[in-house]
Write an enzyme that holds these catalytic residues in place. Structure first.
Site, PDB file in Angstrom:
ATOM      1  N   GLY A 156      13.507  -0.589  -9.835  1.00 17.40           N
ATOM      2  CA  GLY A 156      13.783  -0.237  -8.456  1.00 17.40           C
ATOM      3  C   GLY A 156      14.791  -1.177  -7.820  1.00 17.40           C
TER       4      GLY A 156
ATOM      5  N   PHE B  86      15.462   4.235  -6.872  1.00 19.71           N
ATOM      6  CA  PHE B  86      14.715   4.065  -8.116  1.00 19.71           C
ATOM      7  C   PHE B  86      15.542   4.623  -9.266  1.00 19.71           C
ATOM      8  CE2 PHE B  86      10.642   4.089  -5.595  1.00 19.71           C
ATOM      9  CZ  PHE B  86      10.208   2.840  -6.023  1.00 19.71           C
ATOM     10  N   SER B  87      15.498   3.953 -10.388  1.00 16.96           N
ATOM     11  CA  SER B  87      16.011   4.512 -11.637  1.00 16.96           C
ATOM     12  C   SER B  87      14.970   4.234 -12.702  1.00 16.96           C
ATOM     13  CB  SER B  87      17.350   3.868 -12.027  1.00 16.96           C
ATOM     14  OG  SER B  87      17.145   2.572 -12.575  1.00 16.96           O
ATOM     15  N   ASN B  88      15.171   4.763 -13.885  1.00 21.97           N
ATOM     16  CA  ASN B  88      14.226   4.523 -14.970  1.00 21.97           C
ATOM     17  C   ASN B  88      14.221   3.060 -15.390  1.00 21.97           C
ATOM     18  OD1 ASN B  88      12.332   5.319 -16.937  1.00 21.97           O
ATOM     19  ND2 ASN B  88      13.933   5.417 -18.477  1.00 21.97           N
ATOM     20  N   GLY B  89      15.264   2.315 -15.027  1.00 19.52           N
ATOM     21  CA  GLY B  89      15.301   0.897 -15.356  1.00 19.52           C
ATOM     22  C   GLY B  89      14.531   0.026 -14.391  1.00 19.52           C
TER      23      GLY B  89
ATOM     24  N   ASP C  47      32.363  -1.369 -13.845  1.00 22.59           N
ATOM     25  CA  ASP C  47      31.609  -0.264 -13.237  1.00 22.59           C
ATOM     26  C   ASP C  47      32.105   0.019 -11.826  1.00 22.59           C
ATOM     27  OD1 ASP C  47      29.731   1.741 -13.300  1.00 22.59           O
ATOM     28  OD2 ASP C  47      28.064   0.477 -12.696  1.00 22.59           O
TER      29      ASP C  47
END
Length: 865
Positions: free
Chosen positions: A238, A233-236, A364
């Site tokens: 899942g 999970f990230s704030n952006g 990246d």
């Protein structure tokens, strides 16, 4: 990687800091607007609070959160200001756009994300009216969904029940957290999970019922996919492993939340996901790139269904194969690893070249985005910052161990990352290059001396990173053999970093400073000043005055524990010769309740008991001795309560010296030495066994703490901290199981590579452990080797030498993670009058422990029964 650290890297290039403390942070115009007549303004961290004079609020209740994007934040703030002031509604808001960006960034806290303005209604009637009118006022204004809240309607207004006043309690895992009262009047944690939650004793207001129903209306039944497990999970959004129910195909589902997960350019997760889908279609002919399976929308969230790639990320494979973790790795082991690592790099280089040929920059590249299939073929994942070469800009998201400097764009961004990969495959410390590009030359020298890697492979990487031609100038690393000179260089760096003009901290350190404060032993001024004095690097009365001034008027929420609070401050002040100040600190501590404290050395009863007993012996104050025994009795009463599986950390009990039962064992040992009570030794054995059940043997015979997903050898939460107390116990009582465990722990202190340099979770703690057995010839030899390797992490700062903190992204000066901890470890390794860690020597009035030689650390222990 601990993603919390990323948001503390934006304010300062060298040190972790909060944007609220940054000197030149841009602010919203409302932050500089004159305060309305009859109102007051107060800063609080990243927030500015506005409240009417003489107004009163309940200590807890339903609060309103308003979200906004970067483009409309100023407009939304002006509207809420104009609504709240004439109605006398207290409110607070984030100071400026950078703070809002970081709160909504990809790796920001999911529980706090989106919260831009908070409004405090006085009762439920005012709550209902304010929600209705703010929703109408802000209709059409975009903003991220606040995961911890219930959305009112479809706009930026959200609600949550929680605390208004600053009150604190201890959570189940011993952390000091914001608190609210339950229906019995007991303070309990104010849950701030990334999911809406109503406390069991609170009734949801009737007018919010339809909004809760609307929230629950969206279901994954609307799409032909089943989510089977969460990857991340990230704030952006899942990342999930799922299955296409139409074809029974395993896929990866990537979720994007609108207006959330912002990158440095302010681009949200939805825009990046759309870009990723387009890029992957452009690269569909490359077998090293996942195929796009599908795209769809569920609710407001956008999803990309991707080919599932069987394999593991390179960073995980590296942990399993890396020979410098094993002290017994042979030349052939290292040669075999070199062949594998160079094959991986060649494959990555080839696919990046193919991406460039198609007119794109990957942007990246790092260890987490390189997948290794079971047959060792590579694949690349996560193309959300990939972009055309033409007009290329620096990516808005980056891994700081591989991110190119600001002057690199286009394919040069990927060439820089490939150069970092060349070094990281053999010495995964390229985060240090961001702090000092010349460090790349030193890493290459260490690699060449450790692995059979030709300079022709390493030198081009150094040239790419530094921009300097080959041959490059040798790196001026400190000489660990000249310990007085190194001590002086560390002391010089620490003192040069001091910020006596600030109230929140005196020395820069770990991000924990912004939770537990800048006063304590672990992360604050007390630990740094104590290390300077104990190491012989000198006293600074003006800095000690800063500590006393701030500690005698501690802010709300300040802890009282030994390493995390005011007991540790008292300990440091006593050892600095400021006894009355130390006693004043203890007076503050003794007025605080002990209910809810855990048994730990870090912040709980064991540390408090030891500190009281230590200072009782030094001062002769019998009241302190009596208080110490009261704390001991509480530990005895609770020692039998040891729930949970044989795993340390997370939602389970911790093992280790600082947070586990080993701290209680140390307390029992020290108190046994004072009164000779054999029962205390028995309690110590019980506590040690409770921590040892959470340890496992690695394949090389090293005994380390088991965290389920990794094993830990370190001082604070790993096995060598247990080993320090275990060895002292064995001086009092023989125990075959403990002796066997001690031998396994000795093996854990022989690794050539430790990812970090700090005292609590790095090489400095290993040094302190080895130095505690000066009569053991094998440990002395290993100690010398570990001291030599301190230079691997060393970096220049001003006219001195400093060390990076946790995650290696910024320098740290604190005792737990940074330069002061390395300084203290050097003092522990002195051949004459070595320093010892607090309470690792008998308390005043007790006999000194006899020295004993340990067994042969090369004897591999049998598997523990």
């Amino acid at each position: 990687m601990d993603e919390r650290y990323d948001s503390y890297c934006a304010a300062d290039r060298l040190f972790y800091d909060s944007l609220g403390s940054a000197v030149a942070q841009p602010v919203f115009p409302a932050a500089e607007r004159p305060v309305p007549a009859g109102w007051r303004r107060e800063p609080l961290d990243d927030w500015l609070i506005h409240a009417p004079d003489g107004g009163s609020l309940p200590q807890q209740g339903w609060k309103i959160h308003v979200s906004a994007g970067l483009a409309n934040a100023e407009r939304v703030l002006d509207a809420v200001w104009a609504y709240c002031v004439p109605r006398g509604l207290s409110f607070k808001f984030l100071r400026g756009p950078r703070t809002l960006l970081m709160r909504n960034s990809k790796y920001a806290s999911r529980a706090a994300s989106g919260k831009f303005i908070t409004v405090y209604p006085r009762d439920e009637a005012e709550l209902e009216l304010a929600c209705k009118e703010l929703d109408e006022l802000l209709a059409g204004e975009p903003g991220p969904y606040i995961l911890s809240d219930l959305r009112y309607g479809t706009g930026p207004v959200h609600v949550r029940y929680g605390g208004f006043a600053a009150r604190y309690c201890r959570s189940a895992d011993g952390q000091v957290v914001p608190a609210i009262e339950d229906d019995s009047g007991t303070l309990v944690p104010d849950r701030r999970d990334p999911v809406f939650h109503v406390p069991s004793w609170v009734t949801l207001p009737d007018f919010l019922g339809p909004h809760l129903a609307a929230r629950s209306a969206t279901s994954t039944d609307e799409v032909p996919y089943r989510i089977e497990r969460v990857i991340h999970f990230s704030n952006g959004g899942g990342l999930y492993v799922g299955r296409d129910l139409r074809t029974d195909t395993e896929v990866v589902l990537k979720e994007a939340r609108p207006y959330a997960g912002l990158d440095a350019d302010g681009t949200d997760a939805v825009a990046r996901l759309a870009r990723e889908g387009a890029v992957l279609r452009q690269l569909a002919d490359l077998p090293q790139v996942p195929r796009v399976h599908d795209e769809f929308t569920l609710g407001e969230h956008r999803f990309l269904a991707l080919e599932f790639i069987e394999g593991r990320s390179l960073n995980k494979v590296l942990v399993d194969r890396y020979p410098l973790i094993d002290a017994d790795a042979t030349d052939e082991d290292r040669a075999a690893y070199v062949r594998w690592a160079r094959h991986v790099h060649e494959q990555v280089e080839a696919v990046v070249a193919a991406i460039h040929e198609r007119g794109l920059v990957y942007g990246d590249l790092h260890l987490f985005n390189i997948m290794i299939r079971p047959d060792d073929r590579v694949a690349l994942v996560d193309f959300e910052v990939a972009a055309p070469i033409a007009g290329h800009r620096r990516p808005g998201l980056r891994n700081q161990g591989f991110a190119a400097p600001r002057d690199r764009t286009g394919p040069a961004v990927d060439r820089y990352a490939l150069a970092c990969l060349r070094l990281a495959l053999f010495l995964p410390l390229t985060q240090l290059v961001r702090l000092d590009p010349a460090k790349a030359a030193h890493l290459a020298d260490i690699i060449a001396a450790t692995f059979p890697v030709p300079r022709s492979f390493l030198d081009p990487a150094v040239a790419e990173i530094t921009g300097a031609p080959v041959p490059y100038a040798p790196y001026a690393a400190p000489d660990p053999g000249d310990r007085p000179a190194l001590r002086d260089r560390l002391g010089s760096a620490i003192l040069a970093s001091a910020t006596p003009h600030r109230d929140d901290r005196l020395f820069p350190g770990d991000i924990e400073q912004f939770r537990s404060g800048g006063l304590n032993l672990a992360h604050g001024a007390a630990g740094v000043l104590y290390a300077l004095a104990e190491s012989g690097a000198g006293r600074r009365p003006e800095h000690e005055d800063w500590l006393v001034r701030h500690a005698t008027a501690p802010p709300s929420g300040t802890r009282c524990g030994f390493y995390d609070g005011l007991h540790g401050v008292a300990y440091a002040l006593e050892h600095l010769g400021r006894r009355q100040d130390a006693l004043d600190m203890l007076d503050i501590c003794l007025r605080e309740p002990w209910d809810g404290l855990d048994l730990s050395l870090a912040g709980g009863l064991a540390g408090i008991a030891l500190n009281l007993a230590e200072l009782a012996g030094r001062t002769g104050e019998t009241s302190l001795r009596d208080a110490a025994w009261r704390a001991v009795e509480r530990v005895v009463d609770r020692l039998g309560d040891d729930p949970g599986p044989d795993i340390s950390g997370g939602h389970h009990p911790y093992a280790g010296l600082l947070r586990g039962r080993t701290g209680a064992a140390l307390m029992f040992l020290r108190l046994h030495e004072l009164n000779g009570d054999e029962t205390l030794l028995t309690h110590a054995a019980t506590a040690l066994r409770q921590d040892l059940r959470r340890c496992v043997l690695r394949p090389d015979g090293a005994l380390e703490v088991n965290e389920g997903w990794r094993t830990m050898p370190y001082l604070a939460n790993g096995s060598v901290g247990i080993g320090l107390v275990l060895d002292q116990y064995l001086r009092h009582r023989a125990d075959d199981d403990f002796a066997e465990a001690s031998a396994g722990i000795r093996r854990a202190a022989r690794s050539p590579f430790y990812a970090q340099s700090g005292l609590f979770a790095g090489r400095a703690g290993i040094i302190a452990y080895l130095a505690a057995s000066p009569d053991d010839a094998d440990r002395r030899a290993e100690l010398a080797a570990q001291l030599d390797r301190l230079s691997w992490h060393a970096l220049p700062y001003r006219d001195g030498t400093a060390f990076p903190g946790e995650q290696l992204l910024r320098l740290s000066m604190d005792l737990a993670t940074g330069t002061a901890g390395v300084l203290y470890a050097l003092a522990c390794a002195r051949p004459d009058e070595p320093a010892v860690l607090p309470f690792l020597a008998p308390l005043p009035g007790a006999p000194r422990l006899p020295r004993v030689s340990g067994g042969d650390p090369n004897d591999r222990p049998a598997k523990r029964r």
